[in-house]
Design an enzyme around this catalytic site. Structure first.
Site, PDB file in Angstrom:
ATOM      1  N   ASP A  53      -7.996  -5.184  -0.292  1.00 61.35           N
ATOM      2  CA  ASP A  53      -8.466  -6.037  -1.389  1.00 61.35           C
ATOM      3  C   ASP A  53      -8.137  -7.510  -1.216  1.00 61.35           C
ATOM      4  OD1 ASP A  53      -7.578  -3.250  -3.284  1.00 61.35           O
ATOM      5  OD2 ASP A  53      -9.628  -4.013  -3.082  1.00 61.35           O
ATOM      6  N   HIS A  61       0.857  -1.197   0.000  1.00 56.85           N
ATOM      7  CA  HIS A  61       0.000   0.000   0.000  1.00 56.85           C
ATOM      8  C   HIS A  61       0.884   1.234   0.000  1.00 56.85           C
ATOM      9  CE1 HIS A  61      -3.105   2.875   1.156  1.00 56.85           C
ATOM     10  NE2 HIS A  61      -3.947   1.966   0.737  1.00 56.85           N
TER      11      HIS A  61
END
Ligand code: SDX
Length: 437
Positions: A368, A311
């Site tokens: 996700d 991320h």
């Protein structure tokens, strides 16, 4: 916003023999930023920051992220509390209005959502023109933009009746998503019902059919509320920044949201939840050989990345991934499903988090990584996973668009660049040109 931060100290910048002073501004949670709004006027220089890794585009009241500590909050409420105690409709109201709704406010908002759930029947006919294999995100972005044609009043005054526009979007995008699924299956559309909650209505529109009535499972409704809340907002991610940038040109809300939907579609962004399932299914087909994929992800010569990992901001656990992972177990147990992909995902996480490559780069599962497991258990097809992300992110996009429009200091977003192309050169008539020159 801008008026809400304090100036805490000065930074000095030496360029050649000249020393410049730049204000350091501090946000409400203690973050500090170098205020370079006068940099070019003072020094003639711009900053260079491709991917905006180090650049703040705005001051915002909406969401706070601490990537090092794995903290996420909406309007000051922790994501853990909101996911545990709220419905998605409550959190959508919080994101757009800045405070959790009272009972009356919640009832009024729910009533507006119910009244806005239908699509104009002329819009419903649009679905007849899409090929059955049309990507749901393509349908969603074009249908949302198409709303401008059916509600032209908001083109005249984009901020008029924002509550109504918000309710229309949050409600109609849910209907568009369900209708696009039914059309892709060749099944009759199931219309929204006033007697069902937001998430129960969506599930009913998706899965009810004339031959097999859909039985609402409250554990599934609770899991869907949680998933949509967790996707509600995430400060200046790619799609939200897109909504703000497009909106900064004074583009109406629907067209700005349509642009955000397109940005979210990318596999590096909201498209990752679908790509995670493709990766887990590939590992399953190869007998659970996740080591091959870990090695591919670590190989600098291989463009493959472990999807659902890493991320830009979180260099610690993504708090959303933790909550979704726990919800996976609860939903699968309630539905009495044993999904081998969940076991593969858990093994993959365990192995990766012990591997120096991932540990050194602070690569953890992101939002996700596990979400697709729940969507799949509910019966939502993988090509709709990113649509589900958009459904959740909608109130965040609306909140940012409104915040940007409300900013009295707001200006059109227009970054600068560093030109590295050909220097000035004389024109050559076409008959004298040589290929490659
Ligand atoms: C979302 O921004 C948001 O908030 C987004 C989001 C939201 O709610 O809106 O949180 C939602 O988009 C989550 C991210 C979903 N995308 C994926 O899961 C795709 C896989 N992840 C990566 O592509 C990547 O981690 C990104 C795109 C998410 C972040 O990319 P960055 O910040 O540009 O990181 P980077 O490319 O600079 O990587 C730093 C290093 C590199 O290695 P080195 O060059 O230092 O050797 O980490 C490596 C990268 O190669 N790396 C990975 C990796 N992610 C980063 N290596 C293997 N697998 C990965 N997933």
């Amino acid at each position: 916003m801008l008026s809400k931060f304090m100036t805490s100290e000065k930074a000095t910048l030496r360029i050649g023999d000249t020393v410049y002073e730049l204000p350091v501004i501090i946000g409400s949670e203690g973050e500090k930023a170098l205020d370079i709004r006068a940099l070019r006027a003072q020094t003639g220089l711009i900053t260079f920051d491709s991917g905006y890794m180090n650049t703040g585009s705005c001051a915002s009241d909406i969401t706070f992220l601490d990537g090092e500590k794995g903290i996420l909050s909406y309007r000051g409420y922790s994501i853990e509390d909101l996911a545990e105690h709220c419905s998605f409709v409550e959190v959508a109201y919080l994101l757009v209005h800045g405070s959790l709704p009272t009972l009356t406010e919640q009832e009024n908002f729910s009533e507006m959502l119910g009244r806005s759930a239908l699509l104009h029947e002329d819009m419903v006919h649009f679905f007849d023109s899409y090929p059955s294999k049309s990507p749901p995100m393509a349908i969603l972005s074009s249908m949302v933009n198409g709303l401008c044609s059916f509600y032209p009043e908001m083109l005249l005054n984009p901020l008029e009746n924002l509550d109504m526009m918000t309710a229309r979007l949050v409600s109609k995008v849910r209907t568009i998503a369900a209708f696009s699924y039914k059309k892709s299956m060749g099944h009759p559309l199931v219309y929204p019902r006033h007697d069902l909650s937001y998430c129960a209505n969506f599930l009913n529109m998706m899965f009810n059919s004339p031959v097999a009535p859909y039985e609402i499972n409250e554990d599934v409704v609770a899991a869907l509320n949680k998933l949509l809340i967790l996707h509600g907002d995430h400060e200046q991610n790619c799609s939200t920044s897109t909504v703000r940038l497009v909106g900064s040109a004074r583009v109406n809300l629907y067209a700005s949201i349509s642009a955000g939907i397109s940005a979210l579609w990318g596999p590096l962004h909201g498209g990752a939840n679908q790509a995670v399932m493709d990766m887990l299914e590939a590992i399953q087909r190869e007998g659970g050989n996740y080591k091959k994929y870990i090695d591919k992800a670590k190989d600098p010569a291989d463009p493959f990345r472990l999807v659902g990992f890493g991320h830009r901001v979180y260099k610690n656990h993504d708090p959303r991934a933790r909550i979704i992972k726990e919800a996976c177990d609860k939903v699968l147990a309630s539905l009495r499903i044993a999904d081998p992909l969940l076991d593969i995902a858990k093994e993959l996480e365990e192995v990766a988090l012990k591997d120096d490559y991932f540990v050194e780069r602070h690569l953890y599962p992101n939002v996700d990584f596990y979400s697709g497991i729940i969507y799949r258990a509910i019966g939502i097809p993988a090509n709709m996973f990113t649509v589900m992300f958009a459904l959740g992110r909608l109130p965040g996009w609306i909140a940012h668009w409104k915040e940007m429009w409300d900013d009295p200091n707001g200006r059109i977003g227009r970054p600068r660049q560093l030109y590295v192309g050909p220097k000035a050169r004389p024109f050559v008539p076409i008959e004298e040109r040589v290929a490659g020159k």
